[in-house]
Design a protein around this motif. Structure first.
Motif, PDB file in Angstrom:
ATOM      1  N   ASP A 113       0.837  -1.201   0.000  1.00  0.00           N
ATOM      2  CA  ASP A 113       0.000   0.000   0.000  1.00  0.00           C
ATOM      3  C   ASP A 113       0.876   1.257   0.000  1.00  0.00           C
ATOM      4  OD1 ASP A 113      -1.798   2.108   0.572  1.00  0.00           O
ATOM      5  OD2 ASP A 113      -3.095   0.777   1.737  1.00  0.00           O
ATOM      6  N   PRO A 114       0.732   2.134  -1.014  1.00  0.00           N
ATOM      7  CA  PRO A 114       1.538   3.363  -1.048  1.00  0.00           C
ATOM      8  C   PRO A 114       1.348   4.259   0.166  1.00  0.00           C
ATOM      9  CG  PRO A 114       0.517   2.964  -3.184  1.00  0.00           C
ATOM     10  CD  PRO A 114      -0.097   1.983  -2.221  1.00  0.00           C
ATOM     11  N   ARG A 115       0.238   4.097   0.871  1.00  0.00           N
ATOM     12  CA  ARG A 115      -0.040   4.964   2.013  1.00  0.00           C
ATOM     13  C   ARG A 115       0.835   4.669   3.222  1.00  0.00           C
ATOM     14  NH1 ARG A 115      -6.439   4.035   1.804  1.00  0.00           N
ATOM     15  NH2 ARG A 115      -5.593   1.942   1.409  1.00  0.00           N
ATOM     16  N   VAL A 116       1.585   3.568   3.195  1.00  0.00           N
ATOM     17  CA  VAL A 116       2.510   3.308   4.301  1.00  0.00           C
ATOM     18  C   VAL A 116       3.897   3.880   4.011  1.00  0.00           C
ATOM     19  CG1 VAL A 116       1.267   1.235   4.986  1.00  0.00           C
ATOM     20  CG2 VAL A 116       3.258   1.026   3.491  1.00  0.00           C
ATOM     21  N   THR A 117       4.004   4.640   2.924  1.00  0.00           N
ATOM     22  CA  THR A 117       5.268   5.304   2.602  1.00  0.00           C
ATOM     23  C   THR A 117       5.431   6.533   3.493  1.00  0.00           C
ATOM     24  OG1 THR A 117       5.030   4.611   0.297  1.00  0.00           O
ATOM     25  CG2 THR A 117       6.631   6.346   0.759  1.00  0.00           C
ATOM     26  N   VAL A 118       6.630   6.716   4.011  1.00  0.00           N
ATOM     27  CA  VAL A 118       6.917   7.874   4.849  1.00  0.00           C
ATOM     28  C   VAL A 118       8.013   8.699   4.165  1.00  0.00           C
ATOM     29  CG1 VAL A 118       6.215   6.817   7.017  1.00  0.00           C
ATOM     30  CG2 VAL A 118       8.545   6.487   6.218  1.00  0.00           C
ATOM     31  N   GLY A 119       7.805   9.983   4.100  1.00  0.00           N
ATOM     32  CA  GLY A 119       8.818  10.828   3.490  1.00  0.00           C
ATOM     33  C   GLY A 119       8.669  10.938   1.978  1.00  0.00           C
ATOM     34  N   ARG A 120       9.668  11.524   1.364  1.00  0.00           N
ATOM     35  CA  ARG A 120       9.634  11.839  -0.049  1.00  0.00           C
ATOM     36  C   ARG A 120      10.160  10.684  -0.899  1.00  0.00           C
ATOM     37  NH1 ARG A 120      13.684  16.562  -1.472  1.00  0.00           N
ATOM     38  NH2 ARG A 120      13.361  15.655  -3.538  1.00  0.00           N
ATOM     39  N   ALA A 121      10.044  10.860  -2.214  1.00  0.00           N
ATOM     40  CA  ALA A 121      10.538   9.854  -3.152  1.00  0.00           C
ATOM     41  C   ALA A 121      12.062   9.724  -3.050  1.00  0.00           C
ATOM     42  CB  ALA A 121      10.142  10.227  -4.578  1.00  0.00           C
ATOM     43  N   THR A 122      12.554   8.556  -3.409  1.00  0.00           N
ATOM     44  CA  THR A 122      13.993   8.318  -3.487  1.00  0.00           C
ATOM     45  C   THR A 122      14.435   8.545  -4.927  1.00  0.00           C
ATOM     46  OG1 THR A 122      13.925   6.671  -1.710  1.00  0.00           O
ATOM     47  CG2 THR A 122      15.819   6.599  -3.211  1.00  0.00           C
ATOM     48  N   VAL A 123      15.428   9.407  -5.120  1.00  0.00           N
ATOM     49  CA  VAL A 123      15.949   9.703  -6.456  1.00  0.00           C
ATOM     50  C   VAL A 123      17.426   9.349  -6.499  1.00  0.00           C
ATOM     51  CG1 VAL A 123      16.267  11.455  -8.241  1.00  0.00           C
ATOM     52  CG2 VAL A 123      14.288  11.591  -6.697  1.00  0.00           C
ATOM     53  N   VAL A 124      17.789   8.510  -7.476  1.00  0.00           N
ATOM     54  CA  VAL A 124      19.171   8.060  -7.625  1.00  0.00           C
ATOM     55  C   VAL A 124      19.604   8.251  -9.079  1.00  0.00           C
ATOM     56  CG1 VAL A 124      20.743   6.071  -7.516  1.00  0.00           C
ATOM     57  CG2 VAL A 124      18.968   6.364  -5.765  1.00  0.00           C
ATOM     58  N   ILE A 125      20.822   8.769  -9.270  1.00  0.00           N
ATOM     59  CA  ILE A 125      21.395   8.904 -10.611  1.00  0.00           C
ATOM     60  C   ILE A 125      22.746   8.214 -10.623  1.00  0.00           C
ATOM     61  CG2 ILE A 125      22.120  10.478 -12.434  1.00  0.00           C
ATOM     62  CD1 ILE A 125      20.360  12.639 -11.005  1.00  0.00           C
ATOM     63  N   ILE A 126      22.853   7.166 -11.420  1.00  0.00           N
ATOM     64  CA  ILE A 126      24.111   6.435 -11.577  1.00  0.00           C
ATOM     65  C   ILE A 126      24.623   6.678 -12.993  1.00  0.00           C
ATOM     66  CG2 ILE A 126      25.281   4.211 -11.517  1.00  0.00           C
ATOM     67  CD1 ILE A 126      23.059   3.184  -9.699  1.00  0.00           C
ATOM     68  N   ALA A 127      25.750   7.346 -13.108  1.00  0.00           N
ATOM     69  CA  ALA A 127      26.386   7.568 -14.409  1.00  0.00           C
ATOM     70  C   ALA A 127      27.672   6.761 -14.461  1.00  0.00           C
ATOM     71  CB  ALA A 127      26.668   9.048 -14.617  1.00  0.00           C
ATOM     72  N   GLU A 128      27.848   6.000 -15.545  1.00  0.00           N
ATOM     73  CA  GLU A 128      29.031   5.153 -15.695  1.00  0.00           C
ATOM     74  C   GLU A 128      29.661   5.359 -17.062  1.00  0.00           C
ATOM     75  OE1 GLU A 128      28.384   1.064 -13.415  1.00  0.00           O
ATOM     76  OE2 GLU A 128      26.756   1.471 -14.814  1.00  0.00           O
ATOM     77  N   PHE A 129      30.974   5.135 -17.112  1.00  0.00           N
ATOM     78  CA  PHE A 129      31.668   5.077 -18.388  1.00  0.00           C
ATOM     79  C   PHE A 129      31.317   3.721 -19.003  1.00  0.00           C
ATOM     80  CE2 PHE A 129      34.294   7.924 -15.793  1.00  0.00           C
ATOM     81  CZ  PHE A 129      34.387   9.029 -16.635  1.00  0.00           C
ATOM     82  N   LYS A 130      30.451   3.741 -20.008  1.00  0.00           N
ATOM     83  CA  LYS A 130      29.922   2.472 -20.496  1.00  0.00           C
ATOM     84  C   LYS A 130      29.367   2.640 -21.900  1.00  0.00           C
ATOM     85  CE  LYS A 130      26.200   0.797 -18.442  1.00  0.00           C
ATOM     86  NZ  LYS A 130      25.347   0.161 -17.394  1.00  0.00           N
TER      87      LYS A 130
END
Length: 311
Positions: free
Chosen positions: A119-136
């Protein structure tokens, strides 16, 4: 040996990259998210892959359109504006000294839950944002030799089950398709739609060439691919007949050429499908032409973005 189009040669520079996690740039060994994060618990989130050329992510506007549309579809607040997210991407590239030969993964999940439940309503706090940049970059030998595909039993389903237009973290259907393909000795999976027509591959979009025409699926049962749309665009601009249509495996086996498209590798040839050699088994003239046209489109987009950032 079978290998995915997503395969690459390891680059030692990736050992010390900095990863953007909720506003902080952390060494890859310290970049972590909670075990209660919605993405880990349930795959609840959306993501984008980006290619970087001359210091700029290509077709960034289209990728952000898809990201924000996906977030809206699952009623998730990213918590950052497009401008803020764009700045975060550029900050990540700058922190790593990256300009070319780079692939970035932008991931957003609903955030941390107070208990592992859907259930999304049990989420606490803001969204998690991740950026992974690789030499690839994609392996040159794969781009030269082409892929072998295997048609799997796993279908691309109806949108009322799980909408294939949604680029969600939940990719289990594509993963099971991939497993079936590589255990059969192929590189990638070719997936059909519920009616038995060709839909897409497990991680790329699929095209064939027949009598000078370029064909791809209707798009009804596949992700709205950015590279797919760009290939269709350059075909139309160049006067090449391109059709989004239903077609069967019989028409695939008899094609003159076949190729796949995706953000990571661009356009890659397909040499074989289900043990049938496509054409003469080598990259064909249409693919060569489309690669040139696509490269030109990338250059134009990157130049426009560079001018916009400088303004």
């Amino acid at each position: 040996m079978a290998q995915s189009i997503q395969d690459f040669h390891d680059d030692p520079r990736n050992a010390d990259i900095r990863i953007w996690v909720n506003g902080e740039l952390k060494h890859r060994n310290e970049a972590v998210v909670s075990v209660f994060d919605s993405g880990f618990v349930l795959g609840d989130g959306v993501w984008e892959g980006l290619r970087v050329f001359n210091g700029h992510p290509a077709f960034l506007d289209a990728h952000l359109d898809r990201l924000y549309e996906g977030a809206k579809a699952i009623a998730m607040d990213i918590g950052m504006s497009r401008a803020e997210l764009t700045d975060a991407i550029y900050a990540t590239l700058a922190a790593n000294g990256m300009t070319d030969g780079v692939h970035a993964r932008l991931m957003v999940t609903r955030g941390v839950k107070r208990t592992p439940y859907q259930d999304p309503r049990v989420t606490v706090g803001r969204a998690t944002v991740v950026i992974i940049a690789e030499f690839k970059t994609a392996k040159p030998e794969t781009l030269a030799e082409g892929l072998s595909l295997f048609t799997v039993h796993v279908r691309r389903g109806f949108p009322d089950v799980q909408d294939p237009k949604l680029n969600s973290h939940s990719k289990l259907n594509c993963i099971t398709a991939c497993i079936q393909a590589y255990t059969a000795g192929a590189d990638e999976a070719l997936m059909l739609d519920p009616h038995g027509f060709v839909a897409t591959c497990n991680s790329t979009h699929f095209f064939i060439v027949r009598r000078g025409e370029v064909w791809t699926s209707t798009g009804d049962y596949c992700l709205g691919g950015i590279t797919r749309a760009n290939v269709i665009q350059v075909c139309r601009e160049a006067g090449i007949t391109v059709r989004e249509k239903n077609f069967s495996l019989t028409e695939v086996y008899g094609a003159d050429e076949a190729f796949v498209t995706g953000t990571f590798a661009g356009l890659a040839p397909v040499r074989q499908v289900d043990g049938r050699t496509i054409g003469d088994g080598k990259p064909g003239p249409m693919l060569a032409r489309l690669r040139e046209l696509y490269a030109g489109l990338v250059q134009r987009d990157v130049a426009a973005r560079a001018a916009s950032r400088a303004a």
